[in-house]
Scaffold this active site. Structure first.
Site, mmCIF file in Angstrom:
data_model
loop_
_atom_site.group_PDB
_atom_site.id
_atom_site.type_symbol
_atom_site.label_atom_id
_atom_site.label_comp_id
_atom_site.label_asym_id
_atom_site.label_seq_id
_atom_site.Cartn_x
_atom_site.Cartn_y
_atom_site.Cartn_z
ATOM 1 C CE1 TYR A 100 -1.850 -7.801 10.262
ATOM 2 C CE2 TYR A 100 -4.015 -8.674 9.714
ATOM 3 C CZ TYR A 100 -3.019 -7.734 9.519
ATOM 4 O OH TYR A 100 -3.200 -6.728 8.604
ATOM 5 C CG LEU A 139 -1.725 1.286 1.447
ATOM 6 C CD1 LEU A 139 -2.653 1.558 0.265
ATOM 7 C CD2 LEU A 139 -2.528 1.192 2.736
HETATM 8 N N1 LIG Z 1 -2.177 -6.942 2.850
HETATM 9 C C1 LIG Z 1 -3.450 -7.101 3.179
HETATM 10 O O1 LIG Z 1 -4.173 -7.953 2.627
HETATM 11 C C2 LIG Z 1 -4.062 -6.220 4.245
HETATM 12 C C3 LIG Z 1 -5.397 -6.435 4.604
HETATM 13 C C4 LIG Z 1 -5.954 -5.619 5.594
HETATM 14 C C5 LIG Z 1 -5.201 -4.622 6.199
HETATM 15 N N2 LIG Z 1 -3.913 -4.456 5.842
HETATM 16 C C6 LIG Z 1 -3.134 -3.406 6.500
HETATM 17 O O2 LIG Z 1 -2.785 -2.431 5.527
HETATM 18 C C7 LIG Z 1 -1.504 -1.879 5.847
HETATM 19 C C8 LIG Z 1 -0.590 -2.008 4.650
HETATM 20 O O3 LIG Z 1 -0.414 -3.387 4.364
HETATM 21 P P1 LIG Z 1 0.616 -3.876 3.254
HETATM 22 O O4 LIG Z 1 0.115 -5.184 2.730
HETATM 23 O O5 LIG Z 1 0.901 -2.753 2.314
HETATM 24 O O6 LIG Z 1 1.921 -4.157 4.141
HETATM 25 P P2 LIG Z 1 3.326 -4.708 3.652
HETATM 26 O O7 LIG Z 1 3.421 -4.762 2.161
HETATM 27 O O8 LIG Z 1 3.615 -5.965 4.424
HETATM 28 O O9 LIG Z 1 4.318 -3.567 4.140
HETATM 29 C C9 LIG Z 1 4.543 -3.399 5.504
HETATM 30 C C10 LIG Z 1 5.279 -2.106 5.706
HETATM 31 O O10 LIG Z 1 5.475 -1.950 7.094
HETATM 32 C C11 LIG Z 1 6.854 -1.642 7.328
HETATM 33 N N3 LIG Z 1 7.245 -2.169 8.625
HETATM 34 C C12 LIG Z 1 7.204 -3.450 9.061
HETATM 35 N N4 LIG Z 1 7.648 -3.519 10.315
HETATM 36 C C13 LIG Z 1 7.978 -2.258 10.681
HETATM 37 C C14 LIG Z 1 8.504 -1.679 11.856
HETATM 38 N N5 LIG Z 1 8.798 -2.421 12.943
HETATM 39 N N6 LIG Z 1 8.718 -0.352 11.887
HETATM 40 C C15 LIG Z 1 8.451 0.424 10.815
HETATM 41 N N7 LIG Z 1 7.950 -0.063 9.665
HETATM 42 C C16 LIG Z 1 7.720 -1.392 9.605
HETATM 43 C C17 LIG Z 1 7.609 -2.292 6.196
HETATM 44 O O11 LIG Z 1 8.861 -1.634 6.050
HETATM 45 P P3 LIG Z 1 10.164 -2.395 5.508
HETATM 46 O O12 LIG Z 1 9.865 -2.766 4.081
HETATM 47 O O13 LIG Z 1 11.235 -1.362 5.607
HETATM 48 O O14 LIG Z 1 10.341 -3.579 6.384
HETATM 49 C C18 LIG Z 1 6.646 -2.018 5.043
HETATM 50 O O15 LIG Z 1 6.845 -0.728 4.536
HETATM 51 C C19 LIG Z 1 -1.019 -2.626 7.091
HETATM 52 O O16 LIG Z 1 -1.334 -1.859 8.240
HETATM 53 C C20 LIG Z 1 -1.836 -3.890 7.087
HETATM 54 O O17 LIG Z 1 -1.997 -4.409 8.394
HETATM 55 C C21 LIG Z 1 -3.312 -5.216 4.867
#
Ligand SMILES: NC(=O)c1ccc[n+]([C@@H]2O[C@H](COP(=O)([O-])OP(=O)(O)OC[C@H]3O[C@@H](n4cnc5c(N)ncnc54)[C@H](OP(=O)(O)O)[C@@H]3O)[C@@H](O)[C@H]2O)c1
Length: 293
Positions: free
Chosen positions: A133, A12
């Site tokens: 989670y 995202l």
């Molecule tokens: N994916 C889904 O299907 C889904 C569904 C519902 C809600 N969401 C929510 O939507 C949001 C975006 O999801 P996404 O799928 O885009 O996530 P993602 O691709 O897994 O990316 C996670 C991000 O969080 C950063 N991160 C992880 N641990 C961290 C830490 N300790 N401190 C600072 N940054 C950290 C990562 O940075 P690095 O790359 O530098 O590690 C990365 O930029 C999240 O809040 C997720 O819970 C996602």
């Protein structure tokens, strides 16, 4: 509008960078918007002092918290890490936001629900997460609402897009390599294309949104339906076989039904495209994926 984004390197986050940056590094000043994009290397959410420092340095109107530990199965065996990042980390951001006078938009999930309702979840429905989670996100929601009563909490689901692993990319890869793939047909939700979500989030910031908002692409399907449409639309010959969750046990229990009602989003006059339309745009724009005409 000055925006600071945590999670800029994620699925995202990359789309949010595109949404706010325009074509200029540092932000599209012509539109009056400026983005500070942070990955975990710039600021780990668990580092309270560093989180405070980057927020005070960037002095944002809005903080977008898209960073999270998102490995749903990994969270089951790393409970402490899940809570440290998804809950305590979010609290660090919320406390700094309160001190700096910034608005906060926190990304949450359909997995805060147990999936037993059988009709679209409203923002007023009680949380009852079944996974670590989901529990870490549900607890974060509760704490953030206490710390910053005007926080904006956006729950989304089944995210897909370019720039990271996602369900359609996996299905395309498997369907290109195998004559038949098995996909679960007893979990129903709404796929959400990251660019559509990023655009809606920008709209919510501009509309000064507060409280819980549900944002997914329109319509719903099972993972099997989603895979069938991916294979059909990409013209691959693979057969998709429906199976049950029980046949494919995973460490984290997922909700059987997690469709989110769009009423809270429609209140801001923001309407999301159908997931099939989003999938078509994903496939058309997919780099180096085997899309047949
Ligand atoms: N994916 C889904 O299907 C889904 C569904 C519902 C809600 N969401 C929510 O939507 C949001 C975006 O999801 P996404 O799928 O885009 O996530 P993602 O691709 O897994 O990316 C996670 C991000 O969080 C950063 N991160 C992880 N641990 C961290 C830490 N300790 N401190 C600072 N940054 C950290 C990562 O940075 P690095 O790359 O530098 O590690 C990365 O930029 C999240 O809040 C997720 O819970 C996602």
């Amino acid at each position: 509008m000055r925006v600071t984004l945590f999670g800029a390197s994620g699925l995202l986050g990359q789309e949010l960078v595109r949404e706010f940056h325009g074509s200029k590094p540092g932000g599209d000043e012509r539109s009056g918007e400026h983005l500070t994009a942070l990955s975990s290397k710039d600021a780990d959410l668990r580092d309270r002092a560093r989180v405070r420092e980057v927020i005070f340095n960037s002095r944002p109107d809005w903080i977008l918290l898209a960073a999270a530990y998102t490995d749903v199965d990994g969270c089951e065996s790393n409970r402490d890490l899940a809570f440290a990042v998804n809950c305590e980390g979010a609290i660090n951001v919320a406390e700094a936001a309160r001190e700096a006078g910034s608005r906060l938009l926190f990304l949450s999930t359909d997995y805060v629900f147990d999936g037993c309702k059988g009709s679209p979840y409203e923002i007023t429905d009680p949380r009852n997460p079944t996974s670590v989670y989901g529990k870490s996100k549900a607890r974060a929601e509760e704490r953030l609402l206490e710390i910053l009563p005007e926080v904006s909490i956006v729950r989304t689901s089944w995210l897909f897009g370019h720039g990271s692993r996602c369900f359609p990319a996996t299905i395309l890869k498997l369907a290109a390599a195998r004559p038949e793939i098995s996909v679960v047909n007893d979990q129903r939700g709404s796929p959400t294309f990251a660019p559509d979500l990023a655009s809606a989030l920008a709209g919510l910031c501009r509309a000064d949104a507060r409280g819980i908002v549900h944002v997914t692409n329109s319509g719903n399907c099972t993972w099997y339906d989603f895979a069938t449409e991916i294979v059909r639309a990409s013209g691959l010959p693979a057969k998709v076989k429906p199976v049950t969750t029980a046949e494919f046990p995973r460490p984290a229990r997922r909700p059987a039904y997690s469709v989110l009602s769009p009423a809270s989003l429609h209140a801001y006059n923001i309407h999301m495209p159908e997931w099939q339309d989003a999938l078509r745009r994903y496939l058309e724009s997919a780099p180096a994926t085997p899309v047949a005409q």
